[in-house]
Write an enzyme that holds these catalytic residues in place. Structure first.
Site, short mmCIF file in Angstrom:
data_model
loop_
_atom_site.label_atom_id
_atom_site.label_comp_id
_atom_site.label_asym_id
_atom_site.label_seq_id
_atom_site.Cartn_x
_atom_site.Cartn_y
_atom_site.Cartn_z
N LYS A 1 53.11 26.15 82.48
CA LYS A 1 52.15 26.87 83.32
C LYS A 1 51.29 25.90 84.13
O LYS A 1 51.07 26.09 85.33
CB LYS A 1 51.27 27.80 82.47
CG LYS A 1 51.98 29.07 82.00
CD LYS A 1 51.03 30.00 81.28
CE LYS A 1 51.73 31.27 80.80
NZ LYS A 1 52.06 32.20 81.89
N HIS B 1 45.90 39.26 82.71
CA HIS B 1 46.84 39.59 81.63
C HIS B 1 47.32 41.03 81.76
O HIS B 1 46.58 41.97 81.49
CB HIS B 1 46.16 39.37 80.27
CG HIS B 1 47.03 39.70 79.11
ND1 HIS B 1 46.52 40.07 77.88
CD2 HIS B 1 48.38 39.72 78.97
CE1 HIS B 1 47.53 40.31 77.05
NE2 HIS B 1 48.66 40.11 77.68
#
Length: 719
Positions: free
Chosen positions: A409, A452
């Site tokens: 990431k 999220h």
């Protein structure tokens, strides 16, 4: 002017026809609040005295006809005794009955949503004409109550017992054509023709072309069905309704049916009294308290999202990094709401998978008649799959959705930051990795947030927007605005391992693991928790999530909160994972999975699981009462929710409760973990914590609980 108020006006039109208009000043919608009910009674007084009115239309000056009762007033109203609530409702009904009894025809012109009390207002008219863009319904059971302004009485007489029971029990509003087929309205017209159509109906009544008095009379007398026909209608409805909603968890539909069974053979005024008594009984249930509270929490969360969006940049184009199922779901969600989105991956097969996911979801909507094939093509054209960053220069926000690995990431985020414009927002779709840690790889950490999504993206309403240490308000604002634009409900949380939802979920899994270690049967635990109200028990849930995902998340949480999330034993979840049991994704977890006729995985018992768990179960196995299973799992869950409030991870009990309901399926009729504690009573909850504190830190009462109990406070105001 027959009547002038700041909620309702009555003016004369032509030929002796009056227009009673709902027009709540300084309000976006009309609703039956205390002042409107007062003015409605005054209007009826004025209409009873008027001798020049031959007919009347009921209209609204708002986009909504009438949204129903003012739910914000329910909290205080429902604190009254059952008898007081009954009297309160009967008093309101007096005005509705007297309006119905006026000596001239009345036609409702339904221009927008006529819900709850709004629908009941139309039912006291002899005729109802509806805009083809409007909706109508009685959604009160979704609040744990049922119609109380004569809705159960008049609907059964207007559309029949079976149709009325379905309308009331499901609470689903009807579109214009469906309402017409049902007989709930008498005509549908284009919005521009609505008032003329209503006036025309009144004129036909005045000239005796229509027998309006017969229409009224059928609402004043018992339902015209014999005992056998009634029994068949009720038995059929009960079977359908109770199959969908457990009456122990959601008692309102059952209470509505019971009231209707009592009043179908009574004249209107007696029937209204029966309805009022049943309404009062429903209003005093804990489920009504929870579901009304949930509605108010939902309103607050959406209001907070609006406030958070104030500094948002314009979002004309988005991008998602990482295709596959998650990336495809995110791309679909954006495109279906009209937002162009680039979907980038390093592998063409992943792009195919992502586009396939979007196509599959849209195809299902075509099959259900929700959209046309042309609309599907238009939506898919908003998604641009690509293997390179060539089109990223003008993108307003990039959602990173690559593999849940911090190093991968960081590398991807660092790379894309150098290719986008300076004010482009970067958002990481991560479930556990610290946003502050990921931001360390960036030159502009102020432009970086967490975003999220929950799986499956198209069905799960919640999005956690995570504020890192250096995230700017503009970045938070823009991400909240994007989530809202995508049809999601954003909740802003601060950064910590697991953020809000997963931080709370893992102690619940930990409590489950400890129960299994001490001898509980996972299948029995699942049954107990499903009976408690969860859509699935913890064993089934971890199978759906994936045991690999669960073990990885548990490691992150153990590192972040070693005092209460780092067990000193190997649990069942980890042991099954080590034995290559990943859950639904490879067909074996706690359960074994076989495909049903529709190609969906169906769980079945697997003896191999029990053999494997023998090595992680204590030799001196304990047995557990169902309540002990509930108490232990819910203590761990609720305590961590409270700690998130203590640590300012989440700002309000409403946001915490809504996140747990939308994110992991906490039983809605229990209102969320904070309301669950309130309903148990802080002192009782504290005593339960002390009873189980010997099991570990996760079960010990947070200081906030101790302080609130000592001060006699609750999470939600009691008045």
């Amino acid at each position: 002017m027959v009547y002038q108020g700041n909620r309702i006006t009555v003016t004369m039109l032509e030929d002796g026809i009056a227009n009673m208009q709902y027009n709540a000043e300084n309000e976006s919608v009309n609703k039956f609040d205390t002042e409107t009910n007062k003015q409605f009674a005054e209007v009826v007084n004025a209409l009873e005295k008027a001798d020049d009115i031959k007919g009347l239309i009921v209209t609204s000056s708002k986009g909504v006809f009438i949204a129903g009762a003012d739910i914000t007033e329910f909290v205080a109203s429902f604190k009254q005794s059952e008898e007081e609530i009954k009297d309160w409702v009967i008093n309101i009904n007096d005005a509705f009955n007297r309006f119905e009894d006026l000596p001239f025809p009345k036609v409702a012109a339904i221009n927008g949503a006529a819900l709850g009390g709004g629908c009941e207002m139309t039912l006291v008219c002899e005729y109802r004409v509806m805009s083809d863009k409007a909706i109508i319904g009685l959604p009160e059971t979704q609040l744990g109550i049922f119609p109380g302004f004569g809705g159960t009485v008049r609907s059964t007489r207007v559309i029949g017992i079976d149709n009325a029971l379905e309308l009331i029990a499901t609470g689903t509003p009807k579109k214009a054509l469906d309402a017409l087929k049902l007989g709930l309205v008498d005509a549908t017209v284009a919005a521009d023709d609505l008032q003329d159509a209503a006036i025309d109906l009144v004129k036909k009544c005045i000239s005796d072309e229509l027998d309006w008095q017969a229409k009224r009379e059928e609402k004043l007398v018992p339902v015209k069905l014999n005992q056998l026909e009634q029994a068949m209608a009720f038995n059929s409805a009960k079977g359908m309704i109770f199959a969908k909603a457990n009456p122990k968890q959601y008692p309102a539909p059952a209470l509505a049916i019971a009231a209707i069974e009592k009043h179908v053979n009574l004249p209107r005024d007696k029937a209204i009294e029966v309805e009022a008594a049943g309404f009062a009984k429903a209003a005093k249930t804990p489920q009504a308290e929870s579901l009304v509270g949930l509605f108010l929490s939902d309103q607050l969360v959406k209001k907070l999202a609006k406030q958070h969006s104030k500094k948002a940049h314009d979002i004309n184009e988005a991008a998602v990094l990482g295709a596959g199922i998650m990336g495809g779901g995110i791309a679909y969600q954006a495109a279906s709401k009209g937002l162009p989105i680039i979907m980038k991956d390093i592998k063409s097969e992943q792009l195919d998978l992502g586009m396939g996911e979007a196509s599959k979801l849209l195809g299902k909507m075509v099959d259900r008649g929700k959209i046309t094939p042309a609309k599907m093509g238009e939506t898919l054209s908003r998604i641009r799959p690509t293997l390179n960053y060539g089109d990223f220069a003008e993108t307003d926000i990039v959602i990173e959705a690559v593999v849940e690995n911090p190093n991968v990431k960081r590398a991807v985020l660092k790379e894309v930051e150098g290719l986008v414009k300076d004010d482009c927002i970067l958002a990481s779709n991560t479930s556990t990795i610290s946003i502050t840690f990921l931001a360390e790889a960036l030159e502009r950490p102020e432009n970086f947030v967490g975003m999220h999504f929950f799986n499956p993206v198209n069905r799960m309403p919640l999005v956690e927007v995570i504020r890192g240490e250096k995230s700017s308000e503009e970045a938070i604002s823009t991400t909240v605005a994007l989530a809202t634009k995508m049809g999601k409900v954003p909740v802003v949380v601060n950064d910590c391992p697991g953020f809000l939802v997963n931080r709370v979920l893992f102690p619940y899994f930990g409590a489950f693991d400890l129960l299994l270690k001490q001898g509980a049967d996972f299948a029995h635990v699942d049954k107990v928790m499903e009976k408690f109200g969860w859509p699935m028990g913890p064993a089934y849930l971890i199978d759906v999530v994936g045991l690999d995902t669960g073990v990885h998340g548990a490691e992150v949480m153990a590192e972040g909160f070693p005092d209460r999330m780092k067990p000193d034993y190997k649990g069942a979840i980890e042991h099954l994972y080590e034995n290559k049991r990943l859950g639904q994704k490879n067909g074996v977890g706690f359960y074994k999975y076989e495909m049903d006729k529709r190609g969906k995985p169906k769980k079945v018992a697997d003896e191999a699981t029990y053999e494997l768990l023998k090595t992680t179960t204590d030799s001196d196995k304990q047995t557990f009462e169902d309540q002990a299973i509930i108490d232990r799992t819910m203590l761990a869950f609720c305590n961590e929710t409270v700690r998130c409030l203590e640590d300012n991870i989440v700002s309000t009990p409403s946001e915490a409760d809504m996140a747990m309901i939308m994110g992991v399926g906490f039983p809605p009729f229990r209102g969320g973990p904070c309301r669950y504690i309130d309903q148990m009573g802080l002192d009782n909850y504290l005593a339960l914590c002390e009873k189980y504190a010997y099991l570990g830190k996760a079960y010990e009462a947070p200081q906030k609980i101790r302080d609130m109990a000592a001060a006699g406070e609750t999470f939600y105001a009691t008045a």
